[in-house]
Design an enzyme around this catalytic site. Structure first.
Site, PDB file in Angstrom:
ATOM      1  N   GLY B 263       0.825  -1.209   0.000  1.00 37.64           N
ATOM      2  CA  GLY B 263       0.000   0.000   0.000  1.00 37.64           C
ATOM      3  C   GLY B 263       0.854   1.251   0.000  1.00 37.64           C
ATOM      4  O   GLY B 263       2.070   1.212   0.188  1.00 37.64           O
ATOM      5  N   GLY B 265       2.394   4.647   1.311  1.00 41.94           N
ATOM      6  CA  GLY B 265       2.722   5.259   2.589  1.00 41.94           C
ATOM      7  C   GLY B 265       4.014   4.760   3.181  1.00 41.94           C
ATOM      8  O   GLY B 265       4.628   3.805   2.694  1.00 41.94           O
ATOM      9  N   SER B 266       4.402   5.426   4.260  1.00 37.56           N
ATOM     10  CA  SER B 266       5.710   5.199   4.860  1.00 37.56           C
ATOM     11  C   SER B 266       5.892   3.787   5.399  1.00 37.56           C
ATOM     12  O   SER B 266       6.932   3.172   5.197  1.00 37.56           O
ATOM     13  CB  SER B 266       5.928   6.178   6.008  1.00 37.56           C
ATOM     14  OG  SER B 266       6.039   7.479   5.507  1.00 37.56           O
ATOM     15  N   GLU B 288      -0.148  -0.913  -6.789  1.00 37.42           N
ATOM     16  CA  GLU B 288      -0.719   0.310  -7.374  1.00 37.42           C
ATOM     17  C   GLU B 288       0.322   1.387  -7.536  1.00 37.42           C
ATOM     18  O   GLU B 288       0.216   2.232  -8.405  1.00 37.42           O
ATOM     19  CB  GLU B 288      -1.894   0.863  -6.553  1.00 37.42           C
ATOM     20  CG  GLU B 288      -2.101   0.199  -5.226  1.00 37.42           C
ATOM     21  CD  GLU B 288      -3.181   0.803  -4.390  1.00 37.42           C
ATOM     22  OE1 GLU B 288      -4.353   0.631  -4.755  1.00 37.42           O
ATOM     23  OE2 GLU B 288      -2.870   1.426  -3.351  1.00 37.42           O
TER      24      GLU B 288
END
Lengths: 497, 497
Positions: B263, B265-266, B288
């Protein structure tokens, strides 16, 4: 009479009685059994297992297609045979044991059990216990009234026990389309391009050396407990027919719609029956079960083809099917549930998915399974497979339960099976809420006004309006969100005294 | 210099300035804009729209791939241009407007917007506003650093405005694989059989007569705000590497695993970076976004191919990509998000899906989006597309937030984005809970012991044990289920005083 159904002669000496077959199932084993909504489960061996457990207690993990008929689940639960059960059930006795914690129930999307087995994500099957209607010369197994997970269990199992059901007409051969996805990473597309696509074989091919026992039974499936359509289910069907009619008018689909899926149970069955009086023509169905309503639609000519994982019909309809098999040949196919419920196929075909909600909340989240948030009813079944990947996801429920003491629309559902992302249309007998393209805050006024019973509307609007003061994408007052459920538990009604 | 990038000469006279293009966007229009996690959004026309709104207020529905860079969302929200926004955002200013209710945010699975547009389920696009890197002789559009929903918007739109970005190297041509599913009922399988499958064309073919304006920009994407891996994300990665290593040992996958999705993000980025020091070889990614970690893995040779809908990288990594395009050619593909996130492909390939949870509950339900159950953080993004159809669905989170005042594991999540049916593995820096095959009642002891911070463990076990007295498949005390969240809101901490 059973001998002519076993066309591979070397298997004739595998025929034993039920007790002998049941003795092959040992404590701690994982048993993968045929059966999908009271259709095609093994019948005499499970009873022999229960009988044996009276003297020789043992426990198994029982996997099936879905729920079972002939009170098999009740019988096994009462005899303490079930340690673990997956992926679905609908039996009052078993339900009680599950909610008491004595049987561990793993409630799964119906498409996933076979997938998890193939991938080694869950313990493999020790014994496959599968009802069949016959064995071909080449050892191919003719399944009975359901396919469910039978092909997956037969492939995964170390040992196979068959129940040959001589009450099933031999003409059922040809109604099954057995196809199993290859294993990743060598997978190919599943070639279903329409409800009627025949992509597999009529029989299941197994390693015949794994067949340890064949037991003969002569017992039909127990009937689906379907209530007749009533004024409320008729009204739900009416709203839905109007909605689809409007979609046709707007050019979003033709008068044949897209393939229909309808969940298991009385409401979905009644809703589908309502399509008899609809303006639609040449409908198709790509669903998990073929209920009585599908036969009415097939007989009327409204429905041209029905694809499912199993039958789920009344005694009269089973009789009608068995005595008129040739009428239905080429118009009905039973598929493995990893195909009937496969997200690849569901999205490709553009399924219109109609499933029943236990309750919905004012934002459109759905609880399909947990009474008052804690107690299991049946299970999520295929509703998640279909709703997530469908073209339009419809959930239906009557607006009230228990003589009005329960509202099926609540401020917040205490268990979420389908969230707002997956719910397009909500319908009760009072009306239909079209949630497509609406942000959460726009939903409560529509749901409350269109779908909720008037006796709860003011209370719900009051909750929503007070929630709005706290702001947020999905306003709620957490200390109050379950107040209706808590009141129900304490007073027997969601309505204030 | 831009002229040589417009190889279809008749389009040269469509070049206008940003103000002229912005003037084509009228009040009430639906605008479909390129842009996916700060990559490839239109840049100068949106700013001109905001400027125009100062004198001439107007509102639009803005659809994109996902979130946007260059503070475009903030700018449009501040100028009151956004009436409705879908399917994802990650901007603090816009977030505030959404939670205040002034912008309606429709939070959607990322695979679905294009699907809903094609099916006519939502209002069609009036204007597609798409960043490109060039136009071929035949009018084919070379997209920039994201594909996202651009192809879908271009197909759906009545009018097209292009932003030609001359800061993007022309060599980006060939990194895009444009393929759109046909419309139901004539759909065929999506022929992706592996991460590296090239199934489409390098450019988007449109009706060039719909192109009303071309605006030139020369501005790179704003950088992804990625925090460096820390001890906790390192520990999460370590647990996950151990888990996959164990899956390999048990023969459930090879040492190349299955295609990875991580996903945005960090945390997910850091977890993936942890795979640098793993024993795995010849990994592939079907995700993605391609974050910095994917480049590190590609450069190290651990990763052989990365498929995604967009870049999502730091400034240094963007520079590295642009200056070394030939190094990455044939090892990176950008696809439409209806393909990158398609459930058909995800299930077929057997994706290992790793997504970030905002919080999880003791039964394994996940809240990905709503702070304290009401306030939107970013949106569900692709986590639902991937988790539901994946081979193994992993959710990761640090066990604590806000200096320990918030536990990321709670008795009941007040918003459910992924329910227990879809969550296989939960990981915090403290450990990993393997939930596969566990009934709900079996999960709290594992999750609490393995994943929860010790400062909350006793409180959680106490809640679970008292809940058990009420029985049920998923025991809860409804009047207390949100008590931690209510305490946090009232006192600033989930811990009792």
């Amino acid at each position: 009479m059973y001998r002519k159904r076993i066309k591979l002669e070397k298997l004739l000496n595998k025929v034993v009685d039920a007790d002998a077959a049941a003795a092959l199932i040992k404590d701690g084993m994982v048993v993968g059994m045929s059966g999908f909504t009271k259709a095609g489960e093994a019948k005499v061996v499970p009873r022999a297992m229960s009988k044996r457990a009276e003297k020789d207690p043992f426990k198994i993990t029982l996997m099936t297609g879905a729920s079972l008929g002939n009170s098999i689940d009740a019988n096994l639960a009462e005899h303490g045979v079930l340690a673990r059960r997956m992926p679905f059930q609908a039996d009052p006795v078993l339900r009680k044991a599950i909610n008491a914690g004595s049987v561990k129930f793993v409630d799964q999307h119906l498409s996933e059990l076979a997938e998890h087995l193939s991938a080694g994500q869950i313990t493999p099957v020790d014994v496959a216990l599968i009802e069949i209607a016959g064995i071909d010369e080449d050892g191919g197994l003719v399944l009975s009234t359901s396919v469910g997970n039978s092909a997956a269990f037969l492939a995964s199992a170390k040992h196979i026990i068959l129940e040959l059901n001589t009450a099933i007409p031999e003409g059922i051969r040809g109604f099954h389309d057995i196809y199993r996805p290859k294993l990743a990473p060598n997978r190919e597309p599943i070639p279903v391009l329409a409800s009627a696509s025949q992509i597999g074989t009529p029989t299941v091919h197994v390693d015949v050396d794994k067949i340890d026992a064949i037991v003969v039974n002569h017992e039909i499936d127990s009937p689906a407990s379907i209530f007749d359509p009533d004024a409320e289910t008729g009204a739900i069907a009416g709203h839905l027919v109007d909605f689809f009619h409007n979609e046709v008018k707007h050019g979003r689909m033709t008068n044949s719609l897209f393939p229909l899926q309808a969940g298991i149970g009385s409401v979905a069955n009644a809703v589908l029956q309502g399509f008899l009086n609809s303006p639609f023509e040449n409908l198709t169905m790509y669903s998990e079960v073929i209920q009585d309503s599908a036969f009415y639609l097939l007989d009327s000519g409204k429905l041209t083809f029905a694809s499912a994982a199993a039958l789920s019909v009344t005694a009269e309809m089973l009789e009608r099917f068995f005595t008129n098999l040739e009428t239905y040949r080429g118009r009905i196919l039973f598929r493995p549930q990893e195909i009937s419920n496969n997200p690849e196929v569901i999205r490709r075909l553009g399924i219109l998915a109609i499933n029943t909600a236990l309750e919905a909340d004012i934002y459109g989240n759905i609880n399909s399974t947990h009474v008052n948030g804690t107690h299991m009813m049946n299970g999520i079944g295929g509703s998640g497979d279909f709703a997530r990947a469908s073209r339009i996801a419809v959930f239906v429920t009557k607006s009230l339960a228990k003589d009005g003491k329960i509202s099926s629309i609540v401020p917040m559902v205490p268990h979420v099976d389908h969230n707002e992302h997956d719910v397009d249309i909500l319908v009760t007998e009072l009306g239909l809420a079209d949630l497509r393209g609406l942000a959460p805050r726009e939903r409560p006024p529509v749901i409350i006004r269109n779908c909720m019973h008037p006796s709860y509307q003011d209370m719900a609007m009051d909750y929503f309006e007070r929630s709005l003061k706290g702001n947020g994408q999905t306003p709620h007052i957490l200390g109050e969100a379950f107040s209706w459920h808590i009141r129900l538990k304490e007073t027997g009604s969601m309505l204030p005294k």
